[in-house]
Design a protein around this motif. Structure first.
Motif, PDB file in Angstrom:
ATOM      1  N   ILE A 253      13.181   6.611 -10.778  1.00 60.23           N
ATOM      2  CA  ILE A 253      12.814   5.198 -10.894  1.00 60.23           C
ATOM      3  C   ILE A 253      12.059   4.911 -12.197  1.00 60.23           C
ATOM      4  N   ALA A 254      12.071   5.870 -13.133  1.00 57.35           N
ATOM      5  CA  ALA A 254      11.438   5.734 -14.452  1.00 57.35           C
ATOM      6  C   ALA A 254       9.980   5.290 -14.335  1.00 57.35           C
ATOM      7  N   GLN A 255       9.252   5.955 -13.426  1.00 56.58           N
ATOM      8  CA  GLN A 255       7.847   5.641 -13.227  1.00 56.58           C
ATOM      9  C   GLN A 255       7.035   6.924 -13.119  1.00 56.58           C
ATOM     10  N   VAL A 256       5.719   6.757 -13.111  1.00 54.26           N
ATOM     11  CA  VAL A 256       4.778   7.870 -12.967  1.00 54.26           C
ATOM     12  C   VAL A 256       3.778   7.494 -11.892  1.00 54.26           C
ATOM     13  N   GLY A 257       3.511   8.433 -10.976  1.00 54.26           N
ATOM     14  CA  GLY A 257       2.492   8.239  -9.961  1.00 54.26           C
ATOM     15  C   GLY A 257       1.205   8.904 -10.406  1.00 54.26           C
ATOM     16  N   ILE A 258       0.080   8.258 -10.130  1.00 60.36           N
ATOM     17  CA  ILE A 258      -1.235   8.779 -10.518  1.00 60.36           C
ATOM     18  C   ILE A 258      -2.119   8.747  -9.277  1.00 60.36           C
ATOM     19  N   ARG A 259      -2.756   9.881  -8.957  1.00 57.06           N
ATOM     20  CA  ARG A 259      -3.619   9.944  -7.773  1.00 57.06           C
ATOM     21  C   ARG A 259      -4.889  10.729  -8.069  1.00 57.06           C
ATOM     22  N   ASP A 260      -5.874  10.568  -7.205  1.00 52.84           N
ATOM     23  CA  ASP A 260      -7.126  11.318  -7.267  1.00 52.84           C
ATOM     24  C   ASP A 260      -6.864  12.690  -6.662  1.00 52.84           C
ATOM     25  N   SER A 261      -7.185  13.743  -7.382  1.00 49.63           N
ATOM     26  CA  SER A 261      -6.907  15.095  -6.888  1.00 49.63           C
ATOM     27  C   SER A 261      -7.730  15.453  -5.648  1.00 49.63           C
ATOM     28  N   LYS A 262      -8.820  14.726  -5.401  1.00 50.57           N
ATOM     29  CA  LYS A 262      -9.639  15.000  -4.218  1.00 50.57           C
ATOM     30  C   LYS A 262      -9.118  14.281  -2.974  1.00 50.57           C
ATOM     31  N   ASP A 263      -8.155  13.375  -3.152  1.00 47.66           N
ATOM     32  CA  ASP A 263      -7.605  12.607  -2.032  1.00 47.66           C
ATOM     33  C   ASP A 263      -6.084  12.639  -2.116  1.00 47.66           C
ATOM     34  N   LYS A 264      -5.525  13.816  -1.891  1.00 47.37           N
ATOM     35  CA  LYS A 264      -4.098  14.040  -2.085  1.00 47.37           C
ATOM     36  C   LYS A 264      -3.207  13.184  -1.194  1.00 47.37           C
ATOM     37  N   GLY A 265      -3.713  12.734  -0.086  1.00 40.57           N
ATOM     38  CA  GLY A 265      -2.937  11.882   0.797  1.00 40.57           C
ATOM     39  C   GLY A 265      -3.273  10.414   0.659  1.00 40.57           C
ATOM     40  N   GLY A 266      -4.092  10.106  -0.331  1.00 39.85           N
ATOM     41  CA  GLY A 266      -4.580   8.744  -0.490  1.00 39.85           C
ATOM     42  C   GLY A 266      -3.690   7.862  -1.329  1.00 39.85           C
ATOM     43  N   PRO A 267      -4.246   6.752  -1.789  1.00 37.64           N
ATOM     44  CA  PRO A 267      -3.475   5.770  -2.540  1.00 37.64           C
ATOM     45  C   PRO A 267      -3.019   6.298  -3.898  1.00 37.64           C
ATOM     46  N   VAL A 268      -1.942   5.701  -4.383  1.00 38.88           N
ATOM     47  CA  VAL A 268      -1.348   6.097  -5.652  1.00 38.88           C
ATOM     48  C   VAL A 268      -1.162   4.862  -6.528  1.00 38.88           C
ATOM     49  N   LEU A 269      -1.493   5.005  -7.785  1.00 38.93           N
ATOM     50  CA  LEU A 269      -1.181   3.990  -8.780  1.00 38.93           C
ATOM     51  C   LEU A 269       0.160   4.369  -9.382  1.00 38.93           C
ATOM     52  N   VAL A 270       1.121   3.469  -9.372  1.00 35.00           N
ATOM     53  CA  VAL A 270       2.437   3.739  -9.943  1.00 35.00           C
ATOM     54  C   VAL A 270       2.634   2.820 -11.143  1.00 35.00           C
TER      55      VAL A 270
ATOM     56  N   ILE B 198      -0.749  13.686 -11.753  1.00 27.24           N
ATOM     57  CA  ILE B 198       0.382  12.790 -11.938  1.00 27.24           C
ATOM     58  C   ILE B 198       1.650  13.436 -11.416  1.00 27.24           C
ATOM     59  N   ALA B 199       2.611  12.599 -11.127  1.00 29.47           N
ATOM     60  CA  ALA B 199       3.944  13.049 -10.734  1.00 29.47           C
ATOM     61  C   ALA B 199       4.945  12.184 -11.480  1.00 29.47           C
ATOM     62  N   HIS B 200       5.837  12.820 -12.215  1.00 31.39           N
ATOM     63  CA  HIS B 200       6.898  12.076 -12.886  1.00 31.39           C
ATOM     64  C   HIS B 200       7.929  11.701 -11.827  1.00 31.39           C
TER      65      HIS B 200
ATOM     66  N   HIS C 124       0.864  -1.181   0.000  1.00 25.60           N
ATOM     67  CA  HIS C 124       0.000   0.000   0.000  1.00 25.60           C
ATOM     68  C   HIS C 124       0.901   1.230   0.000  1.00 25.60           C
ATOM     69  N   ARG C 125       0.752   2.075  -1.002  1.00 25.26           N
ATOM     70  CA  ARG C 125       1.567   3.289  -1.096  1.00 25.26           C
ATOM     71  C   ARG C 125       0.642   4.494  -1.156  1.00 25.26           C
ATOM     72  N   ILE C 126       1.021   5.534  -0.437  1.00 28.61           N
ATOM     73  CA  ILE C 126       0.217   6.750  -0.439  1.00 28.61           C
ATOM     74  C   ILE C 126       1.036   7.892  -1.033  1.00 28.61           C
ATOM     75  N   ALA C 127       0.344   8.912  -1.500  1.00 30.55           N
ATOM     76  CA  ALA C 127       0.963  10.004  -2.238  1.00 30.55           C
ATOM     77  C   ALA C 127       2.168  10.628  -1.534  1.00 30.55           C
ATOM     78  N   PRO C 128       2.082  10.960  -0.245  1.00 28.74           N
ATOM     79  CA  PRO C 128       3.243  11.589   0.386  1.00 28.74           C
ATOM     80  C   PRO C 128       4.496  10.697   0.398  1.00 28.74           C
ATOM     81  N   ASP C 129       4.310   9.389   0.317  1.00 24.14           N
ATOM     82  CA  ASP C 129       5.450   8.474   0.265  1.00 24.14           C
ATOM     83  C   ASP C 129       6.078   8.414  -1.120  1.00 24.14           C
ATOM     84  N   ILE C 130       5.345   8.800  -2.135  1.00 19.94           N
ATOM     85  CA  ILE C 130       5.779   8.677  -3.522  1.00 19.94           C
ATOM     86  C   ILE C 130       6.530   9.904  -4.007  1.00 19.94           C
TER      87      ILE C 130
END
Length: 70
Positions: A37-54, A31-33, A3-9
């Motif tokens: 680690i040559a990846q992109v993080g994707i999150r819901d803008s309404k849940d900035k501290g929530g889960p992230v798809l990488v 998104i965050a480039h 489980h990864r959350i935005a502030p950790d990414i």
């Protein structure tokens, strides 16, 4: 899978919305480039501290290219 959350990414300043996002901001993703680690993080803008798809940067580029053809 862990489980990864935005502030950790990425720091808050790394996240941004698409210029195609809704004007009222109610249905947006951010998104965050992550070049180190040559990846992109994707999150819901309404849940900035929530889960992230990488995903890999390559997968993100393929997704964006596919969306542009629609």
């Amino acid at each position: 899978m862990t489980h990864r959350i935005a502030p950790d990414i990425a720091p808050e300043r790394a996240w941004f919305k698409s210029s195609y996002s809704e004007a009222n901001g109610t249905a947006c993703v951010e998104i965050a480039h992550l070049p180190d680690i040559a990846q992109v993080g994707i999150r819901d803008s309404k849940d900035k501290g929530g889960p992230v798809l990488v995903v890999t940067a390559g997968a993100w580029a393929e997704f964006v290219a596919a969306v542009r053809t629609v």
